[in-house]
Design a protein around this motif. Structure first.
Motif, PDB file in Angstrom:
ATOM      1  N   ARG A  71      -6.878  -4.705   1.330  1.00  0.00           N
ATOM      2  CA  ARG A  71      -6.771  -3.350   1.905  1.00  0.00           C
ATOM      3  C   ARG A  71      -7.375  -3.339   3.309  1.00  0.00           C
ATOM      4  NH1 ARG A  71      -3.296  -1.186  -1.973  1.00  0.00           N
ATOM      5  NH2 ARG A  71      -4.000  -2.010  -3.949  1.00  0.00           N
ATOM      6  N   THR A  72      -6.797  -2.532   4.155  1.00  0.00           N
ATOM      7  CA  THR A  72      -7.277  -2.442   5.539  1.00  0.00           C
ATOM      8  C   THR A  72      -8.748  -2.056   5.583  1.00  0.00           C
ATOM      9  OG1 THR A  72      -5.074  -1.616   6.019  1.00  0.00           O
ATOM     10  CG2 THR A  72      -6.675  -1.520   7.802  1.00  0.00           C
ATOM     11  N   ARG A  73      -9.158  -1.194   4.657  1.00  0.00           N
ATOM     12  CA  ARG A  73     -10.554  -0.758   4.610  1.00  0.00           C
ATOM     13  C   ARG A  73     -11.491  -1.935   4.331  1.00  0.00           C
ATOM     14  NH1 ARG A  73     -14.303   2.720   6.301  1.00  0.00           N
ATOM     15  NH2 ARG A  73     -15.765   3.364   4.697  1.00  0.00           N
ATOM     16  N   ARG A 119      -6.500   3.732   5.109  1.00  0.00           N
ATOM     17  CA  ARG A 119      -7.011   2.354   5.059  1.00  0.00           C
ATOM     18  C   ARG A 119      -7.448   1.963   3.651  1.00  0.00           C
ATOM     19  NH1 ARG A 119      -9.475   4.306   9.845  1.00  0.00           N
ATOM     20  NH2 ARG A 119     -11.576   4.353   8.953  1.00  0.00           N
ATOM     21  N   ASN A 120      -7.853   2.942   2.846  1.00  0.00           N
ATOM     22  CA  ASN A 120      -8.221   2.651   1.463  1.00  0.00           C
ATOM     23  C   ASN A 120      -7.048   2.071   0.688  1.00  0.00           C
ATOM     24  OD1 ASN A 120     -10.881   3.453   1.493  1.00  0.00           O
ATOM     25  ND2 ASN A 120     -10.459   5.562   0.866  1.00  0.00           N
ATOM     26  N   ARG A 121      -5.863   2.381   1.092  1.00  0.00           N
ATOM     27  CA  ARG A 121      -4.674   2.021   0.328  1.00  0.00           C
ATOM     28  C   ARG A 121      -3.791   1.010   1.076  1.00  0.00           C
ATOM     29  NH1 ARG A 121      -3.589   1.696  -4.742  1.00  0.00           N
ATOM     30  NH2 ARG A 121      -1.360   1.504  -4.931  1.00  0.00           N
ATOM     31  N   GLY A 127       0.803  -1.223   0.000  1.00  0.00           N
ATOM     32  CA  GLY A 127       0.000   0.000   0.000  1.00  0.00           C
ATOM     33  C   GLY A 127       0.838   1.276   0.000  1.00  0.00           C
ATOM     34  N   THR A 179      -2.396  -2.070   3.310  1.00  0.00           N
ATOM     35  CA  THR A 179      -2.792  -3.474   3.221  1.00  0.00           C
ATOM     36  C   THR A 179      -2.537  -4.225   4.532  1.00  0.00           C
ATOM     37  OG1 THR A 179      -0.611  -4.240   2.490  1.00  0.00           O
ATOM     38  CG2 THR A 179      -2.147  -3.469   0.767  1.00  0.00           C
ATOM     39  N   ASN A 190       0.984  -4.498  -6.250  1.00  0.00           N
ATOM     40  CA  ASN A 190      -0.421  -4.081  -6.303  1.00  0.00           C
ATOM     41  C   ASN A 190      -1.226  -4.755  -7.409  1.00  0.00           C
ATOM     42  OD1 ASN A 190      -1.236  -1.769  -4.290  1.00  0.00           O
ATOM     43  ND2 ASN A 190       0.934  -1.558  -4.730  1.00  0.00           N
TER      44      ASN A 190
END
Ligand SMILES: Cc1cc2nc3c(=O)[nH]c(=O)nc-3n(C[C@H](O)[C@H](O)[C@H](O)COP(=O)(O)OP(=O)(O)OC[C@H]3O[C@@H](n4cnc5c(N)ncnc54)[C@H](O)[C@@H]3O)c2cc1C
Ligand code: FES
Ligand code: FES
Lengths: 287, 169
Positions: free
Chosen positions: A76-78, A106-108, A32, A110, A54
């Protein structure tokens, strides 16, 4: 600041990524980028070659297999935070993921990146230690599985070798009736935690886990706090004792010599109270 | 597979296809500003903390200072320049205008892009928008006008009578 120059490869498969890692003796995996790129922008890290993973969609996703969740490193964390499967099977994990940075991070960022980075104040490594996760590492020499207890070695240090790719994390699903709690304190919303505590208690099986993170150089289980939870079970009357025991465990394992360290330890006590209270409330006990 | 210091990038930015050869080390924020002249994307801290550089990549709000331009090959990028259509502000922009959601405006493009992404999610509400705002630093407004703008955009009102707002002239 701007990063120093580097070479860039973008493998299309995990096998290709592993080959790229084997071929170079000085490269870094780019997941990420939410920890690595800041370090590169400050020029604290100057890797000559970045292997950008990615495009490895095969490493992103969450599935349930044999009583465990298999979480791909590039998830991704999100996604972890909002996944219905995680929320249902391991709610403490989804709750902890919510505390990782800001939504834009979090969108990006991991799951694999956070675990491989091994920040002592990070939520996901702490969850791995709490839930007895197993990390799957792949290199040209083969595949190995490392338990969370052995995986985190110290401050930003894990067992991942430079030529190894973390591909998956396997996290056993706690029993359906298990209760849990999670609490952390950070100085500003979205910052790394000063300290945090997570716990899972299965009263039927008589098992309990409690992890503290922030004060020590890696997330740590607190055996004497777990003992109280296991033997006396969960009750509001014992919350203070559990918090004191967790604090004592942390003090025994760290050298809290300066003010910040003492502050972190004191925060563990407060967070342990909150996390354990949350778990007690889940059992239906009220006051 | 060979590694490269210069990388070819083809992506869609605000609906237009662009193609460039970039240095691998070029940050997406610099690509937008220096290669494409889209200087509405601001750069504050360059380590992910301030939020000024936030843009939308493939539907998600992200920090442009923590991505390399090389990584947006095939991606769809939206920047602040895409929000107003034919000179008409988006409802969110209008709300910021109406409610004094900005003073110097340095933080504003990032906040607007984060909130634009958030408003597209199912059931956006005040809590979610304010959480999104948590990923941004504003040194001017104290966030008061920004929060009023959030209320306005959620209430769907085109503009709120500012004479009722304490301190407004
Ligand atoms: C403003 C801000 C706030 C933040 N707050 C928090 C927070 O509160 N809590 C928190 O936990 N984190 C926080 N972070 C860090 C964030 O969670 C990162 O996403 C995470 O630490 C690293 O994940 P990544 O995917 O971005 O990894 P990267 O930055 O790409 O990589 C990190 C390291 O792991 C290695 N690596 C990555 N993936 C692999 C893999 N699959 N195999 C082998 N090695 C790998 C890389 O080589 C690198 O050394 C924050 C970041 C920012 C910018
Ligand atoms: S410039 Fe990217 S977050 Fe500050
Ligand atoms: S308006 Fe000046 S920083 Fe936000």
């Amino acid at each position: 600041m701007k990063p120093a120059q580097f070479d860039y490869v973008r493998p299309q498969s995990a096998a290709e990524a592993v080959r790229a890692l084997a071929e170079s003796d000085d490269c870094k995996v780019l997941a990420g980028g939410q920890s690595l790129v800041p370090l590169m922008n400050f020029r604290l890290a100057q890797p000559p070659l970045l292997v950008d993973i990615n495009r490895l969609t095969e490493l992103a996703g969450i599935t349930e297999v044999d009583g465990a969740l298999r979480i791909g490193a590039m998830t991704r964390t999100r996604r972890l935070e909002t996944s219905a499967l995680v929320t249902e099977r391991i709610p403490v994990l989804a709750a902890a993921a919510h505390w990782v940075g800001h939504v834009q991070i979090r969108n990006r960022g991991t799951v694999g990146g956070s675990i491989a980075h091994g920040d002592p104040s990070a939520e996901l490594p702490a969850m791995c230690v709490l839930l007895d996760a197993e990390m799957i590492l792949v290199s040209s020499g083969g595949t190995r599985a490392v338990s969370a207890g052995d995986f985190f070695e110290g401050f930003l240090t894990t067992v991942v070798e430079p030529d190894e790719l973390l591909t998956e994390v396997h996290i056993p699903i706690p029993a359906a009736g298990a209760v849990w709690g999670f609490s952390e304190y950070a100085q500003r919303a979205g910052d790394f935690a000063l300290a945090g505590v997570g716990c899972v208690v299965d009263r039927h099986a008589g098992t309990a886990g409690l992890v503290a993170f922030g004060p020590s150089e890696r997330p740590m289980r607190c055996p004497s706090a777990e003992e109280i939870l296991r033997v006396d079970g969960l009750s509001l009357d014992r919350v203070s004792d559990v918090a004191d025991a967790a604090t004592a465990d942390v003090v025994a394992a760290t050298e809290a010599v300066d003010a910040e360290a003492v502050h972190r330890v004191a925060t563990v006590r407060a967070m342990a109270r909150k996390a354990v209270e949350q778990a007690v409330r889940m059992t239906g006990e009220q006051r | 597979m060979s590694s490269e210091t210069a990388v070819s990038v083809r992506c869609t930015v605000n609906g237009e296809v662009v193609q460039r050869i970039v240095e691998a080390r070029m940050l997406l924020s610099d690509f937008l500003r220096h290669e494409l002249g889209l200087t509405g994307t601001h750069v504050g801290c360059e380590h992910g903390v301030c939020g000024a550089c936030t843009v939308i990549v493939d539907g998600s709000s992200i920090r442009a200072c923590l991505m390399f331009a090389a990584q947006v090959d095939d991606a769809e990028i939206e920047t602040i320049e895409s929000l107003a259509k034919d000179g008409a502000l988006s409802p969110l922009q209008q709300a910021f205008h109406d409610q004094h959601g900005l003073q110097c405006g340095f933080c504003t493009p990032g906040i607007l892009m984060s909130m634009t992404a958030c408003l597209r999610e199912p059931a956006p509400d005040r809590e979610k928008l304010l959480e999104t705002l948590g990923g941004h630093i504003c040194r001017c407004t104290g966030y008061v006008g920004i929060k009023r703008a959030v209320d306005q955009v959620l209430d769907g009102a085109d503009s709120v009578d500012r004479s009722t707002v304490e301190g407004a002239s």
